[in-house]
Scaffold this motif. Sequence first.
Motif: not given
Length: 423
Positions: A283-290, A296-304
């Motif tokens: 909840r408090h690291t960049h890895y956790g947010r990833q 939530g969405s694989v495609e949105a993650s790739r585009r980000a």
Amino acid sequence: MRKMTDNTRTELATPDAETGRPHPGRAVSRVVEGWVAAFRRKLSAGELGWLPVVLVLAAVWIIFQSLNENFLSPRNLSNLSVDIVGTGLIAVGIVFVLLLGELDLSVGSISGLAAAVFAVLNVNSGVPEWLALIVGVLAGTVAGTVQGYSFAKTRVPAFVVTLAGLLTWNGIMLAILGTSGTINLDENGLVAKLTSYYFTNDAVAYGLAAVGASVVFLVSYQDRRRRQAVGMPHRSLRAIGVRTGAVAVIAFAVAYLLNRFQGLPLALLIFLVTVAGLDIVLRHTHYGRQVYALGGSVEASRRASLSVTWVRTAVLAVSGTMAAIGGLFLASRITSVSQSSGSGVLLLNAIAAAVIGGTSLFGGRGTTWSAVLGMLVIQSIASGMAITDTPTAVQSVITGGVLFAAVVIDSLSRRSQEAHGRA
């Protein structure tokens, strides 16, 4: 008047007639009212959170306490707190995988493999316990990493990759154990003490309860500062204080009950520290947010421009590592490793604990504390059945019913969120 913060957690209060300052009682009342209002909004939007599992746990405890007055005794609760650790640690790893909307079917076999590696190295080969322990955990990490990389690169569903892993790691475990099949551990050794050692000094449990409450305050306060700095909604200081106070009450109550028997179990301390640490990671690291973004969405993650391969590999590596650690705790509980280690209902209980605790099967929602709550429900049912001499078959039926209800609630909750544009 200060600016309104998230979930109506404001510091608005009617000033005291004599001092001109907000009355503390009214301030706390405002915080509680804000929480209630936010809770109602979440319910209407289908965000049930931990409410269902808390209600189920309360019902289980009330029913079994009415059937046998020893159910909530310090002795039984102490034993319960140790019994949840092994499978609970495995369930924590499952939470990471479920957050991606995937499933790891190999955790049972990995837990048995790690225990077998430790036992063969330490007992049969004379390797020091600490070194054999590290190698056993690393075996789980390597197994999880191999599966994660295969899943990420081939894009074959994780449950298929880990199903192959279940058979592979179980076969390797059987080969490592050899014809003997069972290896007994040193009852006075390091691993055995993981579940048999208790802090008998009352001050230790109370001191750690105070430390835990302080950590909750500091983490919440730091999160408030970060959100405030970028203009995001944040909790008020009074809301943080009330929340910390609630955690402190629970922590000191648990410490009191445990001190009435043998004291604080080392296994429970390790479990809670691990869960809290991984919760901070999520909840408090960049890895956790990833991880949450990918769920939530694989495609949105790739585009980000998120590294989908790395995140997937890392998640399965975490799952394998936690399975290995959990397997060592399970071996510690019975001070032996056999060909049946990691088999039976272990896998099902680990997955059920994560789901019952509130982790969504659809990915993107859940915390490591879900595993704790879910494991408490499952083990409470098992403990209640044992203390009331109820047949094991009934235990399976009840646990299955609770799991089915949790899945249905998760599905209905997701539909409600979709209707409100939140999923």
